[in-house]
Design a protein around this motif. Structure first.
Motif, PDB file in Angstrom:
ATOM      1  N   LEU A 121       0.822  -1.207   0.000  1.00  0.00           N
ATOM      2  CA  LEU A 121       0.000   0.000   0.000  1.00  0.00           C
ATOM      3  C   LEU A 121       0.859   1.262   0.000  1.00  0.00           C
ATOM      4  O   LEU A 121       1.989   1.275   0.531  1.00  0.00           O
ATOM      5  CB  LEU A 121      -0.911   0.023   1.225  1.00  0.00           C
ATOM      6  N   GLU A 122       0.308   2.335  -0.545  1.00  0.00           N
ATOM      7  CA  GLU A 122       0.941   3.640  -0.460  1.00  0.00           C
ATOM      8  C   GLU A 122       1.059   4.033   1.007  1.00  0.00           C
ATOM      9  O   GLU A 122       0.105   3.921   1.787  1.00  0.00           O
ATOM     10  CB  GLU A 122       0.080   4.672  -1.201  1.00  0.00           C
ATOM     11  N   ASP A 214      -7.010   2.269   1.834  1.00  0.00           N
ATOM     12  CA  ASP A 214      -7.950   2.546   0.756  1.00  0.00           C
ATOM     13  C   ASP A 214      -7.189   3.198  -0.388  1.00  0.00           C
ATOM     14  O   ASP A 214      -5.950   3.115  -0.439  1.00  0.00           O
ATOM     15  CB  ASP A 214      -9.094   3.435   1.241  1.00  0.00           C
ATOM     16  N   GLU A 215      -7.922   3.857  -1.289  1.00  0.00           N
ATOM     17  CA  GLU A 215      -7.266   4.439  -2.459  1.00  0.00           C
ATOM     18  C   GLU A 215      -6.292   5.555  -2.084  1.00  0.00           C
ATOM     19  O   GLU A 215      -5.415   5.930  -2.878  1.00  0.00           O
ATOM     20  CB  GLU A 215      -8.322   4.978  -3.434  1.00  0.00           C
ATOM     21  N   ASN A 216      -6.406   6.074  -0.880  1.00  0.00           N
ATOM     22  CA  ASN A 216      -5.507   7.138  -0.432  1.00  0.00           C
ATOM     23  C   ASN A 216      -4.282   6.612   0.320  1.00  0.00           C
ATOM     24  O   ASN A 216      -3.433   7.392   0.737  1.00  0.00           O
ATOM     25  CB  ASN A 216      -6.259   8.116   0.456  1.00  0.00           C
TER      26      ASN A 216
END
Length: 417
Positions: A121-122, A214-216
């Motif tokens: 993940l980022e 999540d996407e962030n």
């Protein structure tokens, strides 16, 4: 014209061997190849001063004019993809090839990564390179909670820095104590006490089983005990793995590192290896080891330069290490494998003490916290034939006795000459 020396890796080890070759009088071509698009830089400040200062730049290992003045060709942002031992060439990612008379592999090590869901993940980062440090620093404005996976030096250095910057930090350590492979239990307990007082939440026997997000990017860390910790940033610090894939693909002997002899030579002709990527029989530990330290990288590089110039000398550098964690300067000298007695001198309550490690009555290592004189003297003791006793350590007389021993030895030497 000779093809000279090609060095793969431009960290502490690679840049030092280039400098040492010139200092030792080597006048042939030297090519230094670095995968990062950066001039060689100091790594230790990345987890401390670099994070604290938004506009801080990396500290260069050499002056701006070093390469031009020394006649060293430096290729930055260049990745070596293959070594051809028979042809004595290396292939680069731009399709070009470089011939060598002698090749030095100084590829270092890469962070070990957790094999759990969400590890990609980022916001899941390590602290190894300037790119890692920049990525962490750039995210800090949006970070409140940090989870550090692993209780080793770099993770704890970074944790202390982030605490000082006002972030909430939780450290997860699967073992029973911090720095378990590197220092004595007394030092481990002291570091735990100081970091806890600084505000760190340190959990032992606890493993992450997944990183959620999540996407962030990352949002939390799920633990083996069923808890989930909030996290805007996850720092991975569970050790490193030697970068020996390039060597192994070329048929060079590797076993948890590139195997080298007493003079830094690998199993392949005209190829040496140095630094974090190597494994070798250590004179002090009397066993094969892989040492991840600036000292080892620098000293191996200096010896490699002499090997290239035709000397055949054994590696006998005294191992020493350091780490700055908050207001604690940890300095370690020697390797405390198999120590059977430990003597503490000074006062942990005063944040200044040393632990002397003995094996069969012989001093083999010293861990120091804010006692630099003990460390510096210890480096000289372990390199010498002076043998203090456990009682000498317990009474705090080691430094004094060593000074007297040096003076007496000097008198004997002058008398004999």
């Amino acid at each position: 014209m000779t093809s000279g020396v090609v060095i793969v890796g431009a960290g502490h080890a690679g840049s030092q061997v280039a400098a040492s070759l010139r200092q030792e009088g080597y006048d042939g071509p030297i090519t230094l190849i670095g995968a990062e698009a950066e001039a060689p830089y100091h790594r230790p400040p990345l987890s401390k001063a670099f994070l604290k200062t938004p506009d801080a730049k990396p500290q260069p290992l050499r002056g701006d004019d070093f390469f031009a003045a020394s006649g060293v060709t430096f290729l930055d942002g260049a990745v070596v993809q293959r070594i051809d031992v028979a042809a004595k060439t290396v292939a680069l990612d731009d399709g070009s090839h470089r011939s060598y008379e002698t090749l030095v592999i100084a590829t270092g090590a890469r962070p070990r990564w957790p094999a759990i869901p969400g590890a990609d993940l980022e916001g899941v980062l390590a602290m190894r390179t300037i790119a890692d440090a920049r990525a962490i620093r750039e995210r800090l404005a949006h970070v409140r909670s940090v989870v550090v996976i692993g209780g080793g030096f770099v993770g704890l250095e970074t944790a202390s820095t982030l605490l000082a910057l006002g972030r909430t930090v939780t450290v997860l350590e699967i073992g029973p104590r911090l720095l378990g492979r590197a220092v004595s239990p007394v030092v481990s307990d002291h570091v735990l006490t100081r970091l806890s007082a600084q505000g760190a939440d340190i959990r032992f026997g606890t493993a992450p089983i997944a990183i959620t997000g999540d996407e962030n990017g990352v949002r939390g860390v799920a633990l083996s005990n069923g808890d989930t910790l909030p996290a805007d940033l996850v720092l991975v610090g569970i050790g490193v793995e030697p970068e020996c894939d390039l060597a192994a693909a070329a048929g060079i002997a590797c076993d948890d590192g590139i195997l080298i002899d007493h003079a830094m030579r690998t199993s392949a002709p005209n190829i040496l290896a140095i630094g974090d990527c190597t494994r070798f029989h250590h004179w002090h530990a009397d066993r094969p080891v892989r040492l991840e330290s600036v000292q080892n990288a620098t000293d191996q590089a200096k010896l490699a330069a002499r090997t290239i110039l035709g000397h055949d000398e054994p590696y006998r550098a005294v191992p020493w290490f350091w780490s700055d964690i908050g207001d604690m300067k940890l300095q370690m000298v020697g390797l405390s494998f198999d120590a059977d007695a430990h003597v503490t001198v000074g006062a942990p309550a005063d944040n200044a003490f040393s632990v002397y490690h003995f094996r069969a009555g012989t001093l083999i290592a010293i861990d120091s916290v804010n006692r630099p004189a003990d460390h510096m003297t210890g480096r000289r003791i372990i390199a010498s034939t002076f043998r203090p006793s456990e009682n000498d350590a317990a009474t705090g007389r080691v430094n004094e006795l060593f000074k007297a021993w040096q003076a007496a030895d000097g008198l004997q030497t002058r008398a004999a000459s």
